[in-house]
Design a protein around this motif. Structure first.
Motif, mmCIF file in Angstrom:
data_model
loop_
_atom_site.group_PDB
_atom_site.id
_atom_site.type_symbol
_atom_site.label_atom_id
_atom_site.label_comp_id
_atom_site.label_asym_id
_atom_site.label_seq_id
_atom_site.Cartn_x
_atom_site.Cartn_y
_atom_site.Cartn_z
ATOM 1 N N TYR A 1 -43.706 -40.595 68.540
ATOM 2 C CA TYR A 1 -43.393 -39.114 69.550
ATOM 3 C C TYR A 1 -44.551 -38.973 70.412
ATOM 4 C CZ TYR A 1 -43.413 -36.597 65.415
ATOM 5 O OH TYR A 1 -43.391 -36.037 64.653
ATOM 6 N N ASP A 2 -44.333 -37.600 71.089
ATOM 7 C CA ASP A 2 -44.889 -37.092 71.519
ATOM 8 C C ASP A 2 -43.958 -35.711 71.196
ATOM 9 O OD1 ASP A 2 -47.390 -37.384 73.430
ATOM 10 O OD2 ASP A 2 -46.364 -38.914 74.051
ATOM 11 N N ALA A 3 -44.588 -34.224 70.905
ATOM 12 C CA ALA A 3 -43.421 -32.776 70.007
ATOM 13 C C ALA A 3 -44.246 -32.282 70.614
ATOM 14 C CB ALA A 3 -43.445 -32.815 68.876
ATOM 15 N N TYR A 4 -43.342 -31.524 71.727
ATOM 16 C CA TYR A 4 -43.651 -30.469 72.146
ATOM 17 C C TYR A 4 -43.487 -29.055 72.243
ATOM 18 C CZ TYR A 4 -45.880 -33.350 75.632
ATOM 19 O OH TYR A 4 -47.046 -34.396 76.119
ATOM 20 N N HIS B 1 -38.431 -31.903 72.852
ATOM 21 C CA HIS B 1 -38.583 -30.715 73.080
ATOM 22 C C HIS B 1 -38.345 -29.566 71.874
ATOM 23 C CE1 HIS B 1 -40.759 -32.309 77.225
ATOM 24 N NE2 HIS B 1 -39.848 -32.861 77.013
ATOM 25 N N SER B 2 -38.846 -29.535 71.128
ATOM 26 C CA SER B 2 -38.591 -28.976 70.253
ATOM 27 C C SER B 2 -39.247 -27.695 69.311
ATOM 28 C CB SER B 2 -37.954 -29.704 69.219
ATOM 29 O OG SER B 2 -37.391 -29.308 67.922
ATOM 30 N N LEU B 3 -38.589 -26.514 68.257
ATOM 31 C CA LEU B 3 -39.176 -25.531 68.011
ATOM 32 C C LEU B 3 -38.209 -26.431 65.652
ATOM 33 C CD1 LEU B 3 -41.091 -23.132 67.425
ATOM 34 C CD2 LEU B 3 -38.205 -22.024 67.541
ATOM 35 N N ALA B 4 -39.344 -25.985 65.324
ATOM 36 C CA ALA B 4 -39.888 -26.147 63.783
ATOM 37 C C ALA B 4 -38.336 -25.360 63.220
ATOM 38 C CB ALA B 4 -40.459 -25.848 63.308
ATOM 39 N N ASN C 1 -44.181 -28.464 64.946
ATOM 40 C CA ASN C 1 -43.478 -27.783 66.265
ATOM 41 C C ASN C 1 -43.885 -26.184 65.621
ATOM 42 O OD1 ASN C 1 -41.575 -29.755 67.931
ATOM 43 N ND2 ASN C 1 -43.567 -28.974 68.432
ATOM 44 N N ARG C 2 -44.365 -26.314 64.623
ATOM 45 C CA ARG C 2 -44.355 -25.201 63.374
ATOM 46 C C ARG C 2 -45.210 -24.414 64.336
ATOM 47 N NH1 ARG C 2 -42.080 -23.508 58.501
ATOM 48 N NH2 ARG C 2 -43.880 -22.551 56.969
#
Length: 284
Positions: free
Chosen positions: A75-78, A48-51, A259-260
């Protein structure tokens, strides 16, 4: 300097009306502000992130591992919208009580493992999969030293220079000069280190490079804060050589877009669930 003189009050109080960028999500207290469940994908790793530079470290790490053929690193990136305060949701705070991206859950074992702080996540993944962190004690110590350097030095770049140069509601000479001096000193540290080394910690690519590149690599490439001319980044020729070299790595090209939500259409991907998600974006 301006003619304004600030006299600190006896007791500091929180000015919620500040018009500084990010002021609406900065606060002097911790904890969740609302209940919110986080999604759970099909892969063992849930990111769980942001670029931002700190978030990019982790997605680059995952993509570098996948490029090596480490299939268990899927992985899954939200995306976490920090402008909307999603980092203060209850499930997110349960992973990271500090309410900062990135936050990771590893569900590959009998019980979920929660990891926060980008440097800690890099070490966790490097140790789990046996890549990008040498086993030989001296080399390992060198990598860890530079990783800790990044974690300690970057607040002067982002929270110091970046804030006062790019985000503060007014330009103030003293803090800009103070932090510009420190950032240039840090760039000189890196430049001298890279004068005799292919990578940050020697001749092997490591989590030190993965951690430092999204901050200082992008800085000298003119991709954060628009401060290239101001800091004379072209004078740091060794850092530029290294930054451009890292920029060409396949894992870096893929990881930096996850996540961008800003930039060109072939440079942004809100959520990532499989390799094809990235392939489709890069093909645009």
């Amino acid at each position: 300097m301006s003619g304004k003189v600030y006299q600190p009050p006896k007791v500091w109080t929180w000015d919620q009306s500040s018009n500084a960028k990010f002021a609406n999500i900065n606060r002097p207290i911790a904890g969740a502000t609302h209940d919110k469940e986080l999604p759970i994908g099909e892969h063992p790793f849930q990111l769980h992130s942001l670029a931002t530079p700190n978030g990019v470290k982790v997605t680059i790490m995952f993509e570098e591992l996948l490029a090596l053929g480490v299939k268990d690193a899927e992985y899954d990136a939200y995306i976490v919208d920090i402008q909307e305060g999603e980092q203060f949701g209850s499930d997110f705070v349960a992973i990271n009580p500090n309410s900062k991206i990135p936050a990771l859950i590893d569900r590959s074992g009998a019980s979920p493992v929660k990891i926060f702080e980008s440097g800690a996540i890099l070490v966790y993944l490097a140790e789990k999969f046996g890549h990008f962190l040498p086993e030989e004690p001296a080399k390992r110590a060198e990598v860890m030293a530079w990783l800790m350097w990044q974690m300690g030095a970057t607040p002067f770049l982002g929270g110091g220079f970046g804030h006062f140069y790019a985000y503060a509601p007014e330009k103030l000479e003293y803090p800009i000069n103070r932090y510009a001096m420190e950032v240039k000193r840090q760039l000189d540290v890196l430049d001298k280190q890279l004068a005799h080394n292919a990578f940050i910690a020697g001749n092997e690519y490591s989590i030190a490079d993965i951690a430092i590149w999204p901050w200082y690599g992008l800085l000298v490439q003119g991709k954060i804060y628009e401060a290239g001319d101001f800091l004379e980044v072209e004078s740091y020729t060794n850092v530029l050589r290294w930054a451009n070299q890292i920029n060409q790595r396949e894992g870096v090209k893929r990881g930096r877009i996850v996540n961008r939500v800003w930039g060109a259409e072939n440079e942004k991907l809100s959520n990532r669930h499989c390799a094809n998600d990235i392939d489709e974006v890069l093909a645009k």
